[in-house]
Motif scaffolding. Structure first.
Motif, PDB file in Angstrom:
ATOM      1  N   ARG A   1     -25.375  67.271  -4.246  1.00  8.44           N
ATOM      2  CA  ARG A   1     -25.058  68.109  -3.089  1.00  8.44           C
ATOM      3  C   ARG A   1     -24.037  69.269  -3.429  1.00  8.44           C
ATOM      4  N   GLN A   2     -22.839  68.742  -3.943  1.00  7.54           N
ATOM      5  CA  GLN A   2     -21.951  69.541  -4.064  1.00  7.54           C
ATOM      6  C   GLN A   2     -21.950  70.471  -5.359  1.00  7.54           C
ATOM      7  N   ASN A   3     -23.177  70.285  -5.776  1.00 11.57           N
ATOM      8  CA  ASN A   3     -23.168  70.939  -7.436  1.00 11.57           C
ATOM      9  C   ASN A   3     -22.293  70.782  -8.093  1.00 11.57           C
ATOM     10  N   VAL A   4     -21.830  69.813  -8.299  1.00 14.30           N
ATOM     11  CA  VAL A   4     -21.058  69.169  -9.405  1.00 14.30           C
ATOM     12  C   VAL A   4     -22.178  68.741 -10.540  1.00 14.30           C
ATOM     13  N   ILE A   5     -23.280  67.923 -10.273  1.00 16.05           N
ATOM     14  CA  ILE A   5     -24.400  67.965 -11.198  1.00 16.05           C
ATOM     15  C   ILE A   5     -25.439  68.375 -10.607  1.00 16.05           C
ATOM     16  N   ARG A   6     -26.500  68.613 -11.800  1.00 14.14           N
ATOM     17  CA  ARG A   6     -27.727  69.222 -11.051  1.00 14.14           C
ATOM     18  C   ARG A   6     -28.850  68.599 -11.790  1.00 14.14           C
ATOM     19  N   PRO A   7     -29.589  67.769 -11.185  1.00 15.08           N
ATOM     20  CA  PRO A   7     -30.768  67.040 -11.952  1.00 15.08           C
ATOM     21  C   PRO A   7     -31.839  68.066 -12.400  1.00 15.08           C
ATOM     22  N   MET A   8     -32.264  67.733 -13.600  1.00 12.34           N
ATOM     23  CA  MET A   8     -33.014  68.748 -14.434  1.00 12.34           C
ATOM     24  C   MET A   8     -34.457  68.144 -14.803  1.00 12.34           C
ATOM     25  N   GLY A   9     -35.393  68.843 -14.800  1.00  9.76           N
ATOM     26  CA  GLY A   9     -36.880  68.320 -15.037  1.00  9.76           C
ATOM     27  C   GLY A   9     -37.223  69.219 -16.155  1.00  9.76           C
ATOM     28  N   VAL A  10     -38.658  68.914 -16.716  1.00 11.75           N
ATOM     29  CA  VAL A  10     -39.132  69.375 -17.811  1.00 11.75           C
ATOM     30  C   VAL A  10     -40.462  70.170 -17.329  1.00 11.75           C
ATOM     31  N   ARG A  11     -40.429  71.567 -17.302  1.00 19.30           N
ATOM     32  CA  ARG A  11     -41.575  72.330 -17.200  1.00 19.30           C
ATOM     33  C   ARG A  11     -42.764  71.935 -18.290  1.00 19.30           C
ATOM     34  N   PRO A  12     -44.087  72.408 -17.697  1.00 20.60           N
ATOM     35  CA  PRO A  12     -45.019  72.240 -18.850  1.00 20.60           C
ATOM     36  C   PRO A  12     -45.014  72.635 -20.192  1.00 20.60           C
ATOM     37  N   ASP A  13     -44.142  73.922 -20.177  1.00 24.14           N
ATOM     38  CA  ASP A  13     -44.003  74.410 -21.480  1.00 24.14           C
ATOM     39  C   ASP A  13     -42.941  73.917 -22.363  1.00 24.14           C
ATOM     40  N   GLY A  14     -42.274  72.719 -21.843  1.00 23.24           N
ATOM     41  CA  GLY A  14     -41.247  72.285 -22.680  1.00 23.24           C
ATOM     42  C   GLY A  14     -39.956  72.852 -22.220  1.00 23.24           C
ATOM     43  N   THR A  15     -39.672  73.518 -21.410  1.00 25.18           N
ATOM     44  CA  THR A  15     -38.259  74.132 -21.364  1.00 25.18           C
ATOM     45  C   THR A  15     -37.748  73.259 -19.983  1.00 25.18           C
TER      46      THR A  15
ATOM     47  N   ALA B   1     -35.299  72.975 -16.525  1.00 27.71           N
ATOM     48  CA  ALA B   1     -35.236  73.700 -15.277  1.00 27.71           C
ATOM     49  C   ALA B   1     -34.809  72.761 -14.219  1.00 27.71           C
ATOM     50  N   PRO B   2     -34.145  73.264 -13.385  1.00 27.28           N
ATOM     51  CA  PRO B   2     -33.815  72.427 -12.185  1.00 27.28           C
ATOM     52  C   PRO B   2     -34.977  71.643 -11.543  1.00 27.28           C
ATOM     53  N   LEU B   3     -34.559  70.471 -11.249  1.00 28.91           N
ATOM     54  CA  LEU B   3     -35.546  69.145 -10.830  1.00 28.91           C
ATOM     55  C   LEU B   3     -36.419  69.843  -9.686  1.00 28.91           C
ATOM     56  N   GLU B   4     -35.997  70.448  -8.652  1.00 29.41           N
ATOM     57  CA  GLU B   4     -36.794  71.044  -7.730  1.00 29.41           C
ATOM     58  C   GLU B   4     -37.897  72.043  -8.041  1.00 29.41           C
ATOM     59  N   GLU B   5     -37.532  73.030  -8.957  1.00 33.17           N
ATOM     60  CA  GLU B   5     -38.435  74.014  -9.733  1.00 33.17           C
ATOM     61  C   GLU B   5     -39.622  73.381 -10.365  1.00 33.17           C
ATOM     62  N   THR B   6     -39.324  72.314 -11.364  1.00 34.95           N
ATOM     63  CA  THR B   6     -40.361  71.524 -11.861  1.00 34.95           C
ATOM     64  C   THR B   6     -41.463  70.737 -10.826  1.00 34.95           C
ATOM     65  N   LEU B   7     -40.715  70.473  -9.829  1.00 35.84           N
ATOM     66  CA  LEU B   7     -41.678  69.563  -8.717  1.00 35.84           C
ATOM     67  C   LEU B   7     -42.579  70.691  -8.062  1.00 35.84           C
ATOM     68  N   CYS B   8     -41.873  71.891  -7.761  1.00 30.15           N
ATOM     69  CA  CYS B   8     -42.756  72.752  -7.254  1.00 30.15           C
ATOM     70  C   CYS B   8     -43.766  73.685  -7.753  1.00 30.15           C
ATOM     71  N   ASP B   9     -43.655  73.743  -9.310  1.00 33.62           N
ATOM     72  CA  ASP B   9     -44.633  74.401  -9.892  1.00 33.62           C
ATOM     73  C   ASP B   9     -45.775  73.539 -10.155  1.00 33.62           C
ATOM     74  N   PRO B  10     -46.954  73.642  -9.727  1.00 33.40           N
ATOM     75  CA  PRO B  10     -48.290  72.881 -10.047  1.00 33.40           C
ATOM     76  C   PRO B  10     -48.803  73.298 -11.666  1.00 33.40           C
ATOM     77  N   PRO B  11     -49.263  71.998 -12.064  1.00 35.90           N
ATOM     78  CA  PRO B  11     -49.652  72.411 -13.690  1.00 35.90           C
ATOM     79  C   PRO B  11     -50.558  73.652 -13.664  1.00 35.90           C
ATOM     80  N   GLY B  12     -50.483  74.460 -14.504  1.00 30.83           N
ATOM     81  CA  GLY B  12     -51.446  75.589 -14.817  1.00 30.83           C
ATOM     82  C   GLY B  12     -51.151  76.657 -13.943  1.00 30.83           C
ATOM     83  N   ASP B  13     -50.198  76.675 -13.227  1.00 32.97           N
ATOM     84  CA  ASP B  13     -49.881  77.648 -12.183  1.00 32.97           C
ATOM     85  C   ASP B  13     -49.288  79.097 -12.968  1.00 32.97           C
TER      86      ASP B  13
END
Length: 552
Positions: free
Chosen positions: A517-531, A533-545
């Protein structure tokens, strides 16, 4: 008595001396100056109010020296000038063509402005003791003046003072000690302060060859083979202090003249000759251990200037024999260098950069280019590992001391020590880590771009290092960061109840949430293309969008 009164009396004394110099006879001048010398020989102070008077006194003394006066008066005048020459602000009258020629004449140096046929040399047999003292005092004055005055350095070049010094080097076998000592010291100062003079000293006046001959004579070298001096007699008396002093001045001058070498067959022969003489010097002892170490230090500095191909002279001594397992090479000198290195590491309060890095650099280059040298040094410094339960930097062995230097605060010391160990490991990252641990070696690996492993660019022999059985059995348990086997750490949750474990887990989740919450750390996830990104972006992007892509 107050200080202003003392200054007044001192000024009156100088005025009194100056007023009498022009009119007094030789005996009166000598009496005046002797009193000045006695009062100022040990307590001479730089008084700004007297600066003009002292400068006039320099001019007055030079005027007296320009007359035909007796050696005793000359000596007294030169002693006065030597005392005055400690103050660089009063040297203007001396740092002239006339002043330097007068001093050069007193020192019996054949400058380029004088005819050499009717000039005496300081070593002439008929020279009296008083005349010799005049020569010594003149050389001392020249050393002070050249050191303290850039104008005097320029005039020295113009009147070719170095030519006279090199002429005197040819008579080194008949030198009296102080004449030789201050001749060499003056040559050292000129070659140190005027880099543009070094080329002329080498090419036109053959100073390298002459200084090599001075060393050869001073150290009493007897040749038993090409580039091989006879072994010093273990029962012989230590080298006399006076010989050692002159040898060190010659080494310092040679160091300046070999800072850059032109190469060629003639130079190669000369450098090998120097290397052989330095090997002889490294095997000698002087009257004190401190002086021996000082002489060896100068020898090591000079060896660093020689082409690395000449270092084989240090071990290639057929008449004295060598060790069969090192190709019949004699490793006595290399052992002296290793002992010197360890002594410098152990020296409390020493300047590692000046005192230690030269010998480390010499051993590094010798090991890099000469297989036998590397094999011998590695056997002494990095013997096969047996006890791997202690961190590499802890202990009293040479390896432990060198590994400690790999994290030294001085960047130059740290890099030199690390490079030395790296070369002993044949520039193999795996071998280096085995002896030092990743934590100690990280600085070198980053600098060399070898974090991923591999070897340096230098080619080494293919012989393999053999590991001890103790090391092989412990290898799977060695921590690669620390380089040793660590005692197993107790599991902190073993004795916890389930409630305590759950509490600690909840506390950890809370801490991560707060940092997020204090932006000291930021959870990351993996996009379908392997890059990433912030975790919330990877959760919001549906596969193949592909809504974010451009349309035709």
């Amino acid at each position: 008595m107050c200080m202003c009164c003392l200054e007044y009396i001192s000024t009156m004394d100088l005025n009194n001396i100056l007023s009498q110099l022009d009119t007094a006879n030789e005996e009166e001048i000598e009496t005046l100056l002797l009193q000045f010398n006695r009062e100022n020989s040990h307590t001479f102070t730089f008084n700004q109010k007297e600066e003009a008077l002292r400068s006039k006194l320099c001019q007055g003394v030079l005027t007296v020296l320009g007359r035909q006066v007796q050696p005793s008066c000359q000596r007294t005048c030169l002693e006065t000038l030597r005392i005055l020459s400690r103050d660089k602000r009063v040297l203007a009258p001396v740092a002239t063509r006339e002043g330097m020629l007068i001093l050069g004449g007193m020192a019996r140096l054949h400058t380029g402005e004088e005819g050499g046929d009717n000039q005496k040399t300081p070593q002439e047999d008929s020279q009296s003791e008083e005349e010799e003292r005049v020569v010594v005092e003149a050389l001392k004055c020249l050393c002070n003046v050249v050191y303290n005055s850039s104008a005097a350095q320029q005039v020295s070049v113009e009147v070719q003072l170095a030519n006279g010094l090199c002429a005197n080097l040819r008579t080194a076998r008949t030198w009296r000690h102080e004449v030789g000592l201050f001749t060499l010291r003056l040559l050292f100062l000129l070659s140190a302060l005027r880099s543009d003079l070094r080329g002329s000293l080498r090419r036109e006046w053959h100073a390298v060859r002459l200084l090599t001959e001075v060393l050869e004579h001073t150290l009493d070298v007897h040749w038993v083979g090409p580039y091989e001096a006879a072994r010093p007699d273990p029962q012989a008396l230590p080298m006399p202090a006076e010989d050692n002093e002159r040898a060190m001045e010659a080494l310092k001058a040679l160091f300046n003249l070999t800072l850059s070498n032109a190469g060629g067959e003639e130079d190669d022969h000369q450098f090998r000759l120097i290397a052989a003489i330095l090997r002889h010097l490294l095997m000698l002892k002087t009257e004190t251990e401190e002086k021996t170490e000082e002489a060896h230090s100068h020898a090591i500095n000079l060896l660093n200037n020689l082409p690395v191909s000449c270092l084989d002279v240090l071990i290639d001594v057929p008449v004295q024999g060598g060790q069969e397992k090192y190709g019949g090479k004699n490793m006595d000198t290399i052992q002296v260098l290793i002992d010197f290195m360890e002594k410098r590491i152990d020296k409390q309060g020493s300047n590692y950069k000046e005192g230690l890095t030269p010998v480390l650099s010499l051993l590094t280059e010798g090991s890099r280019h000469h297989r036998e040298i590397r094999r011998y040094i590695k056997a002494q410094v990095l013997p096969p590992l047996k006890d791997v339960k202690i961190r590499p930097e802890i202990g009293t062995a040479i390896r432990n001391k060198l590994v400690r230097l790999m994290t030294h605060v001085d960047m130059g010391v740290k890099q030199t020590a690390a490079e030395f160990l790296f070369v002993l490991c044949k520039e193999s990252v795996d071998n280096l880590l085995k002896y030092t641990g990743y934590g100690n070696a990280a600085g070198l690996l980053v600098a060399r771009g070898l974090l991923a492993g591999g070897r340096g660019e230098t080619q080494y022999s293919e012989d393999e290092d053999s590991d001890t059985e103790e090391y092989k059995s412990a290898k799977p348990f060695i921590n690669p960061i620390t380089g040793h086997v660590e005692e197993p750490m107790p599991n902190p949750i073993e004795e916890m109840t389930e409630e305590q474990k759950e509490y600690e887990a909840q506390k950890l989740v809370y801490m991560f949430d707060k940092l997020s919450r204090q932006n000291v750390i930021r959870p990351m996830g993996v996009r379908p293309d392997g890059t990433l990104a912030p975790l919330e972006e990877t959760l919001c992007d549906p596969p193949g969008d592909n809504s974010g892509s451009d349309s035709d």
